[in-house]
Design a protein around this motif. Structure first.
Motif, PDB file in Angstrom:
ATOM      1  N   ILE A 398     -14.048 -12.046 -36.855  1.00  0.00           N
ATOM      2  CA  ILE A 398     -14.906 -11.989 -38.046  1.00  0.00           C
ATOM      3  C   ILE A 398     -15.807 -13.227 -38.084  1.00  0.00           C
ATOM      4  N   THR A 399     -17.118 -13.011 -38.322  1.00  0.00           N
ATOM      5  CA  THR A 399     -18.069 -14.128 -38.275  1.00  0.00           C
ATOM      6  C   THR A 399     -18.883 -14.284 -39.556  1.00  0.00           C
ATOM      7  N   THR A 400     -18.808 -13.330 -40.487  1.00  0.00           N
ATOM      8  CA  THR A 400     -19.614 -13.397 -41.710  1.00  0.00           C
ATOM      9  C   THR A 400     -18.733 -13.201 -42.934  1.00  0.00           C
ATOM     10  N   MET A 401     -19.216 -13.683 -44.084  1.00  0.00           N
ATOM     11  CA  MET A 401     -18.473 -13.500 -45.328  1.00  0.00           C
ATOM     12  C   MET A 401     -18.406 -12.021 -45.714  1.00  0.00           C
ATOM     13  N   GLU A 402     -19.465 -11.280 -45.417  1.00  0.00           N
ATOM     14  CA  GLU A 402     -19.440  -9.849 -45.702  1.00  0.00           C
ATOM     15  C   GLU A 402     -18.343  -9.167 -44.893  1.00  0.00           C
ATOM     16  N   GLY A 403     -18.275  -9.506 -43.616  1.00  0.00           N
ATOM     17  CA  GLY A 403     -17.232  -8.946 -42.759  1.00  0.00           C
ATOM     18  C   GLY A 403     -15.851  -9.410 -43.184  1.00  0.00           C
ATOM     19  N   LEU A 404     -15.773 -10.660 -43.667  1.00  0.00           N
ATOM     20  CA  LEU A 404     -14.494 -11.208 -44.114  1.00  0.00           C
ATOM     21  C   LEU A 404     -13.970 -10.444 -45.329  1.00  0.00           C
ATOM     22  N   ASP A 405     -14.857 -10.136 -46.278  1.00  0.00           N
ATOM     23  CA  ASP A 405     -14.437  -9.394 -47.464  1.00  0.00           C
ATOM     24  C   ASP A 405     -13.891  -8.014 -47.083  1.00  0.00           C
ATOM     25  N   ALA A 406     -14.578  -7.337 -46.173  1.00  0.00           N
ATOM     26  CA  ALA A 406     -14.133  -6.003 -45.746  1.00  0.00           C
ATOM     27  C   ALA A 406     -12.797  -6.088 -45.019  1.00  0.00           C
ATOM     28  N   ALA A 407     -12.638  -7.115 -44.174  1.00  0.00           N
ATOM     29  CA  ALA A 407     -11.391  -7.261 -43.420  1.00  0.00           C
ATOM     30  C   ALA A 407     -10.220  -7.575 -44.343  1.00  0.00           C
ATOM     31  N   ILE A 408     -10.448  -8.398 -45.356  1.00  0.00           N
ATOM     32  CA  ILE A 408      -9.390  -8.733 -46.319  1.00  0.00           C
ATOM     33  C   ILE A 408      -8.964  -7.476 -47.085  1.00  0.00           C
ATOM     34  N   ALA A 409      -9.937  -6.666 -47.487  1.00  0.00           N
ATOM     35  CA  ALA A 409      -9.617  -5.417 -48.190  1.00  0.00           C
ATOM     36  C   ALA A 409      -8.787  -4.490 -47.299  1.00  0.00           C
ATOM     37  N   SER A 410      -9.127  -4.432 -46.019  1.00  0.00           N
ATOM     38  CA  SER A 410      -8.369  -3.594 -45.085  1.00  0.00           C
ATOM     39  C   SER A 410      -6.941  -4.109 -44.922  1.00  0.00           C
ATOM     40  N   ALA A 411      -6.781  -5.424 -44.783  1.00  0.00           N
ATOM     41  CA  ALA A 411      -5.453  -6.015 -44.602  1.00  0.00           C
ATOM     42  C   ALA A 411      -4.584  -5.806 -45.839  1.00  0.00           C
ATOM     43  N   ARG A 412      -5.195  -5.838 -47.032  1.00  0.00           N
ATOM     44  CA  ARG A 412      -4.421  -5.682 -48.272  1.00  0.00           C
ATOM     45  C   ARG A 412      -3.890  -4.253 -48.454  1.00  0.00           C
ATOM     46  N   GLN A 413      -4.404  -3.324 -47.679  1.00  0.00           N
ATOM     47  CA  GLN A 413      -3.845  -1.977 -47.710  1.00  0.00           C
ATOM     48  C   GLN A 413      -2.473  -1.953 -47.040  1.00  0.00           C
ATOM     49  N   VAL A 414      -2.181  -2.966 -46.231  1.00  0.00           N
ATOM     50  CA  VAL A 414      -0.885  -3.076 -45.550  1.00  0.00           C
ATOM     51  C   VAL A 414       0.047  -4.026 -46.293  1.00  0.00           C
ATOM     52  N   CYS A 415      -0.498  -5.166 -46.743  1.00  0.00           N
ATOM     53  CA  CYS A 415       0.303  -6.174 -47.444  1.00  0.00           C
ATOM     54  C   CYS A 415      -0.606  -6.940 -48.395  1.00  0.00           C
ATOM     55  N   GLU A 416      -0.140  -7.206 -49.597  1.00  0.00           N
ATOM     56  CA  GLU A 416      -0.961  -7.895 -50.592  1.00  0.00           C
ATOM     57  C   GLU A 416      -1.305  -9.310 -50.142  1.00  0.00           C
ATOM     58  N   ARG A 417      -0.376  -9.977 -49.446  1.00  0.00           N
ATOM     59  CA  ARG A 417      -0.636 -11.316 -48.917  1.00  0.00           C
ATOM     60  C   ARG A 417      -1.408 -11.186 -47.601  1.00  0.00           C
ATOM     61  N   VAL A 418      -2.522 -11.919 -47.517  1.00  0.00           N
ATOM     62  CA  VAL A 418      -3.387 -11.836 -46.333  1.00  0.00           C
ATOM     63  C   VAL A 418      -3.602 -13.240 -45.775  1.00  0.00           C
ATOM     64  N   LEU A 419      -3.623 -13.350 -44.442  1.00  0.00           N
ATOM     65  CA  LEU A 419      -3.779 -14.632 -43.762  1.00  0.00           C
ATOM     66  C   LEU A 419      -5.102 -14.675 -43.013  1.00  0.00           C
ATOM     67  N   LEU A 420      -5.697 -15.869 -42.988  1.00  0.00           N
ATOM     68  CA  LEU A 420      -6.860 -16.159 -42.136  1.00  0.00           C
ATOM     69  C   LEU A 420      -6.410 -17.122 -41.052  1.00  0.00           C
ATOM     70  N   GLU A 421      -6.855 -16.840 -39.846  1.00  0.00           N
ATOM     71  CA  GLU A 421      -6.377 -17.623 -38.711  1.00  0.00           C
ATOM     72  C   GLU A 421      -7.557 -17.929 -37.803  1.00  0.00           C
ATOM     73  N   ALA A 422      -7.568 -19.136 -37.223  1.00  0.00           N
ATOM     74  CA  ALA A 422      -8.599 -19.480 -36.251  1.00  0.00           C
ATOM     75  C   ALA A 422      -8.505 -18.524 -35.057  1.00  0.00           C
ATOM     76  N   CYS A 423      -9.657 -18.034 -34.609  1.00  0.00           N
ATOM     77  CA  CYS A 423      -9.692 -17.060 -33.513  1.00  0.00           C
ATOM     78  C   CYS A 423      -9.679 -17.790 -32.168  1.00  0.00           C
ATOM     79  N   PHE A 424      -8.693 -17.508 -31.383  1.00  0.00           N
ATOM     80  CA  PHE A 424      -8.545 -18.112 -30.055  1.00  0.00           C
ATOM     81  C   PHE A 424      -8.981 -17.073 -29.027  1.00  0.00           C
ATOM     82  N   GLU A 425     -10.078 -17.335 -28.318  1.00  0.00           N
ATOM     83  CA  GLU A 425     -10.584 -16.383 -27.327  1.00  0.00           C
ATOM     84  C   GLU A 425      -9.679 -16.379 -26.103  1.00  0.00           C
TER      85      GLU A 425
END
Length: 595
Positions: A398-425
Motif C-alpha cells: 500500500i502506497t497511498t492514504m486512499e489505498g490504506l483506508d480501503a485496505a483497513i476496511a478489508s482487514a476489519r472484515q476479518v478482525c476488528e484490530r488491524v496492524l500496519l507493518e513496514a513492507c519488506f520486499e
C-alpha cells in the motif's frame, strides 16, 4: 436361363459379408488387446514371462505368462516400498480366486489410442519445452513431480543403471523461465520389450506438478509420446487411469482414447491399501491436510477415529496413548502457544524478545496523522488483521492514504484490530518446524496468470483457479476481489484486459496457498541462519509444530524479517519432505521407522 437378379445376388451378399466380417474383426481388435493377450497363442519370437523394472515398481505383462501360478509367483516377489502392476490380465476373477488374501483387482480403467488414425497437433506451447530425459538433474526433477503428486518415487540408482533400456522412453516438461521440471510421462515400447506381435505400447506415470504455471502441459506430454510411438510404427498406446480421476479421463477422451475391457491386478500392500481395504468412516470428507496424517498413521497401525471430518478433526490412539488433532494442530500444542501464534502482534513481540529481526509495526487507531506518518516513513506498508489465517484480509504494498483506508476496511472484515507493518520486499519463505527442528522449507509465490492472446484476465484467473482447486483438493483458488483489482490496477490493467500470448503477470501480492499462491521447495538450499532463527522462534513461543514465515531476499542468504507463526501449518503442501512422518514421530515416537 438365370435372371439377372439371381446372378448378381451372390456377389452382393459376398461383398456385404466381407464388410461385416471386417467390422466384426475391428470390433474384436478394439475389445481385446490383441490375440496374444491373456493366455497367448504361442509365438516363435515373443518373449515369455516379461517383467520390466520401472524404478517405482515393476510392470508385469500378464499376456506373456502361460499360467496363473507363475504370474502369482512374480507378484509375490514385489520389493518393499514398491508398487508392482500386472497389466493385461485376462480372466482376473480366476486369478483373484487363487490368492484373494494377497492380490486385488485395481479399480482403474484402461484406455487405448489408435495410432493409425492419430493426428499430431502442431501448436507449440510457449514457455514450456517438452524433451527427452537427459541428465541426473532431470531424474531428480521427475521425482519431485512424483512426490508433489503423491506418487511412488523412483529409487535413486535406477536411472544410472536402467536409462539405456531401449523399451523405456521418458519425456519431461521443463519451464523455460525457471528451468524446473514441471511434468513427465513414461512410455514403454512392447515391440522392443518382448517382440509384441500386436506392436503395442503403453503410457505410464503422466504427471504434472500441482504448481505448474501453464495449462495444457499434460496434454502436450501425452501428444509428444503418441507422436514418438507413431513414428516407430507402433499400432496403439494403452494407459491405465483410476476410475474416479475425472479430469484425466476427460483429457483422454478429448484426444480420442477409447475405453477397453482390460484389467489390472496389484498386490495388497501399504501403498495400495486405500484401494482394497475398508476406508475410515468419513475419510473422503477430510481435507488433504488431515488426510495426509491419517494415511501416515494408518500405515503404522495407529488407530484412527475421525471425530469431525469437515473440520479436519481426528483422534489417534496407539499403545495406551491417545491424542486429538485438527490437521497438524494437536493436544501437544498448549493453549498459550496457540494464543501467541494466533495474535500477530503478540507473536511479533515474543520472537523479537528472542532476538529475531521483525518489521516495524503499529496498530491502527483513530489517529490518522500517525497512520500517514507511518506510510510516509516506509513508503510501502502491509495491512493485515491482527488475527486470521489463510491470507484473508491482507493487503501488501500500500502506497497511498486512499489505498490504506480501503485496505483497513478489508482487514476489519476479518478482525476488528488491524496492524500496519513496514513492507519488506523479497520472497515469502515458510519453514515448517516439528519438534524444534526443520522438516521443510519452501518459497511461496503469489498467483500469476499467462496470457493466450484472446482471453481476459478474469477468464485466465478462473481457469487458473480451477487448476489450483483440482491440484489441492479444493484448498486453493484465486479470489476476484478488491485486492486482486488493486494489484492489477497497479500494473495498468483490469479484469477485462486481454494479455498478449505468453505474457505473465501477478494478480495478487500475497503468496498464501489458499488464495492461489504456489509453493516451491528449498529445504536443501535454505540458509542455516534462517533455520536457526525459525527454531529459535518456535522455542520462544514454546510450540512443537509450527510454520514460521519470513520475508527474505533469497532463501540461500541470511537476511530476513519475521512475519508470523502459523500454529496449524499445512503439511501436505511440502511433499516430498517427510512432514507427516515427522509429525507422527512426535506424537508416537515408538512407531518411528528406523532408517
Amino acid at each position: 436361363m438365370k435372371k439377372v437378379g439371381d446372378a448378381t445376388l451372390p456377389r452382393q451378399r459376398s461383398k456385404g459379408t466381407k464388410a461385416v466380417n471386417h467390422r466384426l474383426k475391428q470390433l474384436r481388435t478394439r475389445a481385446q488387446p490383441g490375440r496374444h493377450v491373456g493366455r497367448p497363442e504361442t509365438s516363435g519370437t515373443q518373449k515369455k514371462d516379461v517383467v520390466l523394472d520401472c524404478g517405482w515398481g515393476r510392470l508385469v505383462f500378464a499376456q506373456t505368462f502361460s499360467d496363473h501360478e507363475t504370474l502369482l509367483s512374480e507378484l509375490r516377489d514385489e520389493a518393499p516400498s514398491s508398487r508392482d502392476i500386472a497389466f493385461y490380465v485376462r480372466d482376473p476373477h480366476v486369478l483373484l480366486s487363487r490368492a484373494p488374501q494377497e492380490i486385488f483387482l485395481d479399480p482403474s480403467h484402461t484406455f487405448r489410442l489408435n495410432l493409425s488414425t492419430y493426428r499430431a497437433k502442431p501448436r507449440r506451447m510457449r514457455g514450456i519445452t517438452i524433451r527427452r530425459l537427459a541428465t541426473e538433474a532431470d531424474a531428480e526433477g521427475i521425482n519431485h513431480v512424483y512426490a508433489a503428486c503423491g506418487m511412488v518415487q523412483i529409487r535413486s540408482d535406477f536411472f544410472s543403471s536402467e536409462r539405456d533400456n531401449r523399451s523405456l522412453t521418458y519425456f519431461v516438461a521443463q519451464d523455460d523461465a525457471s528451468g524446473e521440471i514441471v511434468g513427465t510421462v513414461t512410455g514403454i515400447d512392447h515391440q522392443r520389450l518382448f517382440d509384441d506381435p500386436d506392436r503395442g505400447a503403453s503410457l505410464w506415470c503422466l504427471a504434472v506438478h500441482p504448481h505448474a504455471r501453464q495449462p495444457g502441459i499434460g496434454e502436450k506430454l501425452l501428444c509428444k509420446l503418441a507422436e514418438h510411438f507413431q513414428a516407430r510404427g507402433l499400432s496403439y498406446v494403452d494407459l491405465s487411469v483410476m476410475h474416479d480421476n475425472e479430469l484425466a479421463i476427460k483429457l483422454y477422451e478429448k484426444l480420442n482414447f477409447q475405453r477397453m475391457s482390460l484389467f489390472t491386478v496389484k498386490r495388497k500392500n501399504a501403498i495400495n491399501e486405500k484401494f482394497f481395504a475398508m476406508p475410515h468412516q468419513s475419510y473422503d470428507a477430510l481435507n488433504p491436510y488431515a488426510r495426509l496424517i491419517v494415511d501416515e498413521a494408518t500405515r503404522r497401525g495407529i488407530h484412527v477415529d475421525i471425530t469431525d471430518a469437515g473440520g479436519g478433526f481426528f483422534r489417534l490412539t496407539h499403545g495406551g496413548r491417545s491424542i486429538h488433532c485438527r490437521e497438524s494442530l494437536s493436544e501437544l500444542t498448549s493453549g498459550v502457544a496457540m494464543s501467541i501464534s494466533d495474535d500477530k502482534a503478540i507473536a511479533r513481540r515474543i520472537v523479537s524478545s528472542a532476538g529475531l529481526a521483525v518489521p516495524e509495526q503499529i496498530e491502527v487507531g483513530e489517529d490518522r496523522t500517525a497512520l500517514q506518518a507511518f506510510l510516509e516513513k516506509h513508503r510501502k506498508v502491509v495491512v493485515k488483521p491482527a488475527r486470521g489465517e489463510q491470507g484473508r484480509g491482507i493487503s501488501i504494498g500500500i502506497t497511498t492514504m486512499e489505498g490504506l483506508d480501503a485496505a483497513i476496511a478489508s482487514a476489519r472484515q476479518v478482525c476488528e484490530r488491524v496492524l500496519l507493518e513496514a513492507c519488506f520486499e523479497g520472497q515469502d519463505l515458510r519453514l515448517v518446524i516439528i519438534d524444534y527442528a526443520l522438516v521443510a522449507a519452501a518459497v511461496r509465490r503469489p498467483p500469476a496468470v499467462i496470457g493466450d492472446g484472446h482471453s481476459t484476465i478474469a477468464c485466465l484467473i478462473e481457469r487458473q483457479s480451477r487448476r489450483r482447486q483440482a491440484a489441492t483438493g479444493g484448498e486453493s483458488r484465486i479470489p476476484i476481489d478488491a485486492e486482486t483489482e488493486r494489484c492489477l490496477g497497479g500494473q495498468g490493467r483490469n479484469l477485462e484486459t486481454v494479455l498478449d500470448e505468453g505474457r505473465e503477470i501477478t494478480v495478487r501480492k500475497a503468496a498464501n496457498l489458499h488464495t492461489g499462491g504456489s509453493i516451491h521447495d528449498v529445504t536443501d538450499t535454505v540458509h542455516s541462519d534462517l533455520v536457526a532463527a525459525a527454531c529459535r522462534a518456535a522455542r520462544a513461543i514454546d510450540i512443537p509444530v509450527v510454520g514460521i514465515d519470513f520475508m527474505v531476499r533469497d532463501p540461500s542468504q541470511p537476511d530476513y524479517v519475521f512475519i508470523e507463526a502459523n500454529e496449524r501449518p499445512g503439511l501436505a503442501n511440502h511433499e516430498p519432505q517427510p512432514t507427516a512422518a515427522r509429525f507422527v514421530d512426535l506424537l508416537f515416537p515408538g512407531t518411528r521407522t528406523m532408517a
